[in-house]
Write a protein that holds these residues in place. Structure first.
Motif, PDB file in Angstrom:
ATOM      1  N   HIS A 139       0.915  -1.368  -0.071  1.00 49.06           N
ATOM      2  CA  HIS A 139       0.061   0.078   0.099  1.00 49.06           C
ATOM      3  C   HIS A 139       0.852   1.188   0.065  1.00 49.06           C
ATOM      4  O   HIS A 139       0.535   2.150  -0.499  1.00 49.06           O
ATOM      5  CB  HIS A 139      -0.985  -0.034   1.102  1.00 49.06           C
ATOM      6  CG  HIS A 139      -2.081  -1.044   0.917  1.00 49.06           C
ATOM      7  ND1 HIS A 139      -3.367  -0.361   0.887  1.00 49.06           N
ATOM      8  CD2 HIS A 139      -2.318  -2.396   0.868  1.00 49.06           C
ATOM      9  CE1 HIS A 139      -4.230  -1.350   0.736  1.00 49.06           C
ATOM     10  NE2 HIS A 139      -3.289  -2.438   0.600  1.00 49.06           N
ATOM     11  N   GLY A 140       1.950   1.100   0.588  1.00 51.32           N
ATOM     12  CA  GLY A 140       3.022   1.925   0.384  1.00 51.32           C
ATOM     13  C   GLY A 140       3.482   2.544  -1.201  1.00 51.32           C
ATOM     14  O   GLY A 140       3.669   3.625  -1.456  1.00 51.32           O
ATOM     15  N   THR A 143       0.763   4.855  -2.410  1.00 51.25           N
ATOM     16  CA  THR A 143       1.010   6.229  -1.876  1.00 51.25           C
ATOM     17  C   THR A 143       2.293   6.709  -2.769  1.00 51.25           C
ATOM     18  O   THR A 143       2.019   7.988  -3.229  1.00 51.25           O
ATOM     19  CB  THR A 143       1.439   6.070  -0.463  1.00 51.25           C
ATOM     20  OG1 THR A 143       0.452   5.306   0.100  1.00 51.25           O
ATOM     21  CG2 THR A 143       1.446   7.514  -0.074  1.00 51.25           C
ATOM     22  N   ASP A 215      -9.828   8.647   5.805  1.00 48.98           N
ATOM     23  CA  ASP A 215      -9.233   9.086   4.672  1.00 48.98           C
ATOM     24  C   ASP A 215      -9.690   9.982   3.553  1.00 48.98           C
ATOM     25  O   ASP A 215      -9.267  11.036   3.057  1.00 48.98           O
ATOM     26  CB  ASP A 215      -8.492   8.105   3.653  1.00 48.98           C
ATOM     27  CG  ASP A 215      -7.457   8.018   2.869  1.00 48.98           C
ATOM     28  OD1 ASP A 215      -6.479   8.740   2.971  1.00 48.98           O
ATOM     29  OD2 ASP A 215      -8.075   7.884   1.571  1.00 48.98           O
ATOM     30  N   TYR A 244       0.087  14.726   3.929  1.00 44.43           N
ATOM     31  CA  TYR A 244      -0.703  13.397   4.688  1.00 44.43           C
ATOM     32  C   TYR A 244      -0.054  12.345   3.774  1.00 44.43           C
ATOM     33  O   TYR A 244       0.274  11.315   4.292  1.00 44.43           O
ATOM     34  CB  TYR A 244      -2.182  13.657   4.164  1.00 44.43           C
ATOM     35  CG  TYR A 244      -2.976  12.595   4.487  1.00 44.43           C
ATOM     36  CD1 TYR A 244      -3.515  12.414   5.678  1.00 44.43           C
ATOM     37  CD2 TYR A 244      -3.177  11.650   3.493  1.00 44.43           C
ATOM     38  CE1 TYR A 244      -4.452  11.428   5.689  1.00 44.43           C
ATOM     39  CE2 TYR A 244      -4.042  10.337   3.771  1.00 44.43           C
ATOM     40  CZ  TYR A 244      -4.703  10.369   4.811  1.00 44.43           C
ATOM     41  OH  TYR A 244      -5.288   9.180   5.144  1.00 44.43           O
ATOM     42  N   LEU A 245       0.403  12.288   2.331  1.00 50.30           N
ATOM     43  CA  LEU A 245       0.534  11.156   1.624  1.00 50.30           C
ATOM     44  C   LEU A 245       1.957  10.919   1.939  1.00 50.30           C
ATOM     45  O   LEU A 245       2.371   9.832   2.081  1.00 50.30           O
ATOM     46  CB  LEU A 245       0.446  11.548   0.126  1.00 50.30           C
ATOM     47  CG  LEU A 245      -0.799  11.469  -0.431  1.00 50.30           C
ATOM     48  CD1 LEU A 245      -0.672  12.304  -1.955  1.00 50.30           C
ATOM     49  CD2 LEU A 245      -1.577  10.417  -0.460  1.00 50.30           C
ATOM     50  N   SER A 248       2.060   9.099   5.213  1.00 49.94           N
ATOM     51  CA  SER A 248       1.425   7.850   4.933  1.00 49.94           C
ATOM     52  C   SER A 248       2.441   6.909   4.245  1.00 49.94           C
ATOM     53  O   SER A 248       2.499   5.579   4.881  1.00 49.94           O
ATOM     54  CB  SER A 248       0.292   8.150   4.128  1.00 49.94           C
ATOM     55  OG  SER A 248      -0.581   6.680   3.771  1.00 49.94           O
ATOM     56  N   ARG A 252       3.790   3.264   6.113  1.00 53.05           N
ATOM     57  CA  ARG A 252       3.679   2.213   5.425  1.00 53.05           C
ATOM     58  C   ARG A 252       4.780   1.531   5.010  1.00 53.05           C
ATOM     59  O   ARG A 252       4.887   0.065   5.254  1.00 53.05           O
ATOM     60  CB  ARG A 252       2.616   2.474   3.937  1.00 53.05           C
ATOM     61  CG  ARG A 252       1.263   2.576   4.324  1.00 53.05           C
ATOM     62  CD  ARG A 252       0.277   2.996   3.178  1.00 53.05           C
ATOM     63  NE  ARG A 252      -0.951   3.044   3.570  1.00 53.05           N
ATOM     64  CZ  ARG A 252      -1.934   3.251   2.612  1.00 53.05           C
ATOM     65  NH1 ARG A 252      -1.697   3.685   1.435  1.00 53.05           N
ATOM     66  NH2 ARG A 252      -3.269   2.981   3.079  1.00 53.05           N
ATOM     67  N   GLY A 299      -1.899  11.209   8.314  1.00 51.13           N
ATOM     68  CA  GLY A 299      -1.445  10.290   7.508  1.00 51.13           C
ATOM     69  C   GLY A 299      -0.593   9.209   8.121  1.00 51.13           C
ATOM     70  O   GLY A 299      -0.906   8.126   7.850  1.00 51.13           O
ATOM     71  N   SER A 303      -2.467   5.050   8.412  1.00 45.73           N
ATOM     72  CA  SER A 303      -1.875   4.735   7.330  1.00 45.73           C
ATOM     73  C   SER A 303      -1.739   2.975   7.058  1.00 45.73           C
ATOM     74  O   SER A 303      -1.723   2.549   5.917  1.00 45.73           O
ATOM     75  CB  SER A 303      -0.207   5.149   7.157  1.00 45.73           C
ATOM     76  OG  SER A 303       0.382   4.598   8.211  1.00 45.73           O
TER      77      SER A 303
END
Length: 389
Positions: A139-140, A143, A215, A244-245, A248, A252, A299, A303
């Motif tokens: 999932h990272g 992002t 989110d 935020y990203l 995150s 992650r 974030g 995350s």
């Protein structure tokens, strides 16, 4: 537990690229929505209806992914979804008339749901091969792709809209990557006939609803909050999203190790507290820099909820890969429920003041504290997740 093979390692890279391609295309399109609105003279209501159409069709696409994966496998399904995303982006970017533009967005929504479900099917299968938590870093990759997409949108802000079609190259190339092949046969058929323990899976799904609600609320309404409530300059409202990203992404990428060392339960509970405190900073912020700090902490706090949700659902489902694929496809619907709630609840309750609207997810995210128990491996409520090579 055997060590991952070279096939498994290549599949890990290919699946990460699938996540990254999805994030890059999604953010590339959403950051250009204002320009598309100008191009087609869309009102806020028109744009809201188009976004609703995309979300609903993505939910249909997720169900379709489950059917396709059952007939073939998740690797073939993901390739089909990536090709669909690439072709849809070209149609959206080059549409000569309004009906073609709408058709392109509809096709994108359907393909988005297929890719969303199939990437997670591949991810949980690869994680099972590795025998240790690796969903957070997958999932990272999404992002990271989103950050690249935002950067490309900023760099190409003065390019014509048809240039957006260039991002279609990425999913089309990734479709040829060496994904993890599925397995068929009598053992698979027998596993698919076993009853699925939906009650614990639904508890985990509620955790994912909470994540996507937070989110979506922050990413949808954050820029508006900065501009209208705390008087940020219009040129800086993207600071509700970019930090935020970045936060995150950092968490992650570190999440695999954190979950392996401490287990999913404490990681989720600490994250829930951090998220609630972060939103408290946002809703009480006296100035926009303080609000940006709150969004950044948010974030970091939420995350790893989504990747741990998919990992837990797959573990609870058990059985062969095709059985897990079917569960993940249905489980993916919690994603869209949370997204709709985040956008609608925050907007409706925050119609008078967005401070009130964002206070709703601030309170609801604390429901992750009791729900975290459902993410624990069987018989190990607070124990670290399974370890391996």
């Amino acid at each position: 537990m055997t060590s991952p093979t070279e096939v498994d390692r290549r599949a890990r890279v290919a699946t990460a690229l699938g996540f990254a391609a999805q994030g890059l295309v999604f953010i590339s399109l959403t950051t250009r929505l204002p320009r598309f609105s100008d191009r087609w003279d869309l009102s806020e209501v028109d744009l809201s209806l188009l976004l609703l159409m995309i979300v609903l069709l993505a939910a249909v696409g997720s169900v379709l992914a489950g059917l396709l994966a059952r007939r073939s496998d998740s690797a073939t399904t993901l390739r089909a979804g990536l090709v669909g995303v690439g072709l849809a982006v070209v149609v959206v970017a080059l549409a000569p008339v309004w009906p073609v533009f709408v058709a392109g967005l509809a096709a994108y929504g359907l393909a988005l749901g297929v890719v969303d479900a199939a990437t997670n099917m591949q991810a949980v299968a690869v994680e099972h091969r590795f025998g240790r938590p690796i969903l957070p870093s997958f999932h990272g990759a999404w992002t990271a792709g989103g950050i690249v997409g935002a950067g490309l949108a900023l760099a190409g802000a003065h390019l014509p809209l048809w240039a957006t079609a260039a991002v279609a190259v990425v999913p089309l190339l990734v479709a040829g990557a060496p994904l993890l092949p599925g397995e068929r046969g009598e053992a698979v058929a027998a596993a698919e006939r076993l009853p699925v323990p939906w009650r614990p899976i639904v508890l985990v799904g509620l955790g994912m609803v909470l994540f996507y609600m937070v989110d979506t609320a922050s990413q949808t309404w954050g820029p508006t909050y900065l501009e209208d409530v705390v008087d940020a300059p219009q040129s800086l409202v993207a600071l509700a999203t970019l930090p935020y990203l970045l936060a995150s992404l950092a968490l992650r990428l570190a999440g695999d190790g954190l979950v392996a060392r401490h287990g999913p339960v404490p990681v989720l509970r600490v994250g829930a507290v951090v998220a609630a405190l972060a939103l408290l900073v946002v809703v009480t912020a006296p100035s926009w820099p303080v609000a940006v700090l709150g969004f950044t902490l948010l974030g970091a706090g939420v995350s790893v909820v989504a990747p741990l949700s998919y990992s837990a659902a797959a573990r609870i489902a058990g059985g062969e890969q095709s059985r897990v694929d079917a569960v993940v496809a249905r489980f993916n619907q919690f994603n869209y429920v949370g997204g709709l709630l985040g956008a609608v609840l925050t907007g409706v309750l925050g119609s008078g003041s967005l401070r009130v609207g964002l206070a709703v997810p601030m309170v609801l995210v604390l429901a992750l504290l009791p729900l975290a128990r459902a993410f624990a491996p069987a018989g190990a409520d607070e124990a670290p997740a399974v370890r391996g090579s």
